[in-house]
Enzyme design. Structure first.
Site, PDB file in Angstrom:
ATOM      1  N   SER A   1     -53.674  -3.989  21.416  1.00  0.00           N
ATOM      2  CA  SER A   1     -53.696  -5.429  20.853  1.00  0.00           C
ATOM      3  C   SER A   1     -55.149  -6.272  20.972  1.00  0.00           C
ATOM      4  O   SER A   1     -54.876  -7.304  21.304  1.00  0.00           O
ATOM      5  CB  SER A   1     -52.472  -6.283  21.660  1.00  0.00           C
ATOM      6  OG  SER A   1     -51.224  -5.649  21.052  1.00  0.00           O
TER       7      SER A   1
ATOM      8  N   ARG B   1     -49.281   4.843  13.852  1.00  0.00           N
ATOM      9  CA  ARG B   1     -50.081   4.101  12.739  1.00  0.00           C
ATOM     10  C   ARG B   1     -51.472   4.068  13.031  1.00  0.00           C
ATOM     11  O   ARG B   1     -51.963   4.166  14.318  1.00  0.00           O
ATOM     12  CB  ARG B   1     -49.873   2.636  13.164  1.00  0.00           C
ATOM     13  CG  ARG B   1     -50.043   1.859  11.637  1.00  0.00           C
ATOM     14  CD  ARG B   1     -50.068   0.146  11.868  1.00  0.00           C
ATOM     15  NE  ARG B   1     -51.103  -0.323  12.806  1.00  0.00           N
ATOM     16  CZ  ARG B   1     -51.051  -0.712  13.956  1.00  0.00           C
ATOM     17  NH1 ARG B   1     -50.093  -0.952  14.443  1.00  0.00           N
ATOM     18  NH2 ARG B   1     -52.176  -0.985  14.659  1.00  0.00           N
TER      19      ARG B   1
ATOM     20  N   ASP C   1     -55.478   3.184  12.055  1.00  0.00           N
ATOM     21  CA  ASP C   1     -56.293   2.030  11.793  1.00  0.00           C
ATOM     22  C   ASP C   1     -57.761   2.582  11.431  1.00  0.00           C
ATOM     23  O   ASP C   1     -58.276   3.670  12.088  1.00  0.00           O
ATOM     24  CB  ASP C   1     -56.464   1.100  13.091  1.00  0.00           C
ATOM     25  CG  ASP C   1     -55.149   0.394  13.365  1.00  0.00           C
ATOM     26  OD1 ASP C   1     -54.092   0.647  12.638  1.00  0.00           O
ATOM     27  OD2 ASP C   1     -55.160  -0.063  14.621  1.00  0.00           O
TER      28      ASP C   1
ATOM     29  N   GLU D   1     -58.577   4.164  15.597  1.00  0.00           N
ATOM     30  CA  GLU D   1     -57.533   4.291  16.556  1.00  0.00           C
ATOM     31  C   GLU D   1     -56.124   4.750  16.047  1.00  0.00           C
ATOM     32  O   GLU D   1     -55.875   4.533  15.047  1.00  0.00           O
ATOM     33  CB  GLU D   1     -57.507   3.390  17.731  1.00  0.00           C
ATOM     34  CG  GLU D   1     -56.891   1.934  17.220  1.00  0.00           C
ATOM     35  CD  GLU D   1     -56.635   1.007  18.519  1.00  0.00           C
ATOM     36  OE1 GLU D   1     -55.937   1.167  19.326  1.00  0.00           O
ATOM     37  OE2 GLU D   1     -57.370  -0.057  18.313  1.00  0.00           O
TER      38      GLU D   1
ATOM     39  N   ASN E   1     -52.159   4.293  17.159  1.00  0.00           N
ATOM     40  CA  ASN E   1     -51.160   3.733  17.817  1.00  0.00           C
ATOM     41  C   ASN E   1     -49.874   4.457  17.446  1.00  0.00           C
ATOM     42  O   ASN E   1     -49.137   4.438  16.665  1.00  0.00           O
ATOM     43  CB  ASN E   1     -50.679   2.361  17.176  1.00  0.00           C
ATOM     44  CG  ASN E   1     -52.061   1.504  17.147  1.00  0.00           C
ATOM     45  OD1 ASN E   1     -52.180   0.690  18.261  1.00  0.00           O
ATOM     46  ND2 ASN E   1     -52.762   1.236  16.363  1.00  0.00           N
TER      47      ASN E   1
ATOM     48  N   GLY F   1     -46.005  -1.795  16.799  1.00  0.00           N
ATOM     49  CA  GLY F   1     -45.421  -3.122  16.859  1.00  0.00           C
ATOM     50  C   GLY F   1     -44.288  -3.102  15.932  1.00  0.00           C
ATOM     51  O   GLY F   1     -44.377  -2.773  14.704  1.00  0.00           O
TER      52      GLY F   1
END
Length: 313
Positions: free
Chosen positions: A151, A260, A262, A274, A276, A280
């Site tokens: 985040s 996910r 990025d 990165e 994830n 979220g």
């Protein structure tokens, strides 16, 4: 072994909250996923706010739906607990969670597959940052990041040595180990990876145009602070390249269920920022929006992830 959870009476623990800096985001993700599970008919699903008593709190549950973000929830810790308790769970397993939570180790693994990565240095406590930057032939501006945090917590853009030490001090509020990366300007993009019948597939690519200088915490979680372009306004060739790169990243890091990836696209190169492993699931999160464009509404996204339990074995 993959489970298809057809038993609507199954007792499902929706793991959320936890003890990381992303606690509040996780609580929002957990509530949304619980509401979806109830709508899907899983009336015995319930929230479990993860604390040090988690071993006792999980007694009697058949499955775990993991919506934890950050430390203890996305780094292999809760996955290890669930393995010990023999409770099938959603998302990535112990090893892939631990690797992907650490940006430096993620880079080490991805480097073996020759995937595109931004130039960076890894800074341990006690090391001289200026010396390491010079040795790596990096030049300002730079991005300073805690090596294991999500985040955008603890992240800073720095333009000179004077700003560097303050940025390192801020990052070390979260982790003692730091990643210092070359700052590049390009197209911010992210793509979800889901699995169906054990086979990974990419969602549509989301392009992010933050109103702040870069995609920081405020831009991520404040409505109106980022323009979302979905699908991304990139060429068909680049779209295919990003999706292929994301799926390869997912496979190389031994991810499962959901992740996910990025990217920062610079001069037609999709640099991986990165992975994830537990994206979220809030009202403003990327993955639900990406899935929706693919024809997968929120409830079916939750069901798809739920039915991935066991893939992390």
């Amino acid at each position: 072994m993959q489970y298809t959870i057809q038993d609507k009476n199954a007792k499902i623990a929706v793991l959320c909250g936890g003890m990381s800096s992303e606690r509040e985001i996780s609580l929002r993700s957990g509530k949304n996923c619980l509401d979806a599970l109830k709508r899907l008919g899983y009336q015995n699903a319930q929230i479990v706010d993860v604390t040090e008593n988690i071993m006792n709190d999980l007694k009697g549950f058949d499955y775990a739906y993991n919506t934890l973000h950050g430390k203890f929830g996305e780094d292999g810790c809760i996955q290890g607990v669930l393995e010990i308790l023999k409770i099938p769970y959603t998302g990535c397993g112990v090893m892939s969670s631990a690797i992907c939570m650490n940006k430096e180790y993620t880079k080490k693994v991805l480097k073996t597959a020759n995937l595109p990565l931004i130039k960076s240095v890894y800074l341990l406590k006690g090391e001289n940052p200026v010396k390491k930057i010079l040795e790596a032939d990096l030049s300002y501006p730079l991005m300073v990041k805690p090596v294991s945090e999500g985040s955008s917590f603890g992240m800073s853009k720095v333009n000179c040595d004077g700003e560097l030490y303050d940025a390192i001090a801020e990052a070390r509020k979260y982790n003692s180990e730091i990643l210092i990366e070359e700052y590049l300007e390009g197209i911010c993009a992210t793509v979800g990876i889901l699995e169906k019948d054990g086979k990974p597939f990419a969602t549509e690519i989301l392009e992010l145009r933050p109103k702040n200088e870069w995609y920081d915490y405020e831009a991520k979680y404040t409505k109106g602070m980022t323009e979302f372009i979905l699908p991304a306004e990139i060429s068909e060739d680049m779209t295919n390249k990003v999706k292929e790169c994301a799926i390869e990243t997912f496979k190389v890091c031994n991810c499962s269920g959901v992740s996910r990836v990025d990217f920062l696209i610079v001069n037609n190169i999709p640099y991986i920022l990165e992975i994830n492993t537990n994206p979220g699931m809030t009202d403003t999160s990327d993955l639900p929006a990406q899935a929706k464009v693919c024809g997968i509404d929120y409830d079916n996204l939750v069901l798809l992830i739920l039915n991935s339990v066991g893939l992390n074995k």
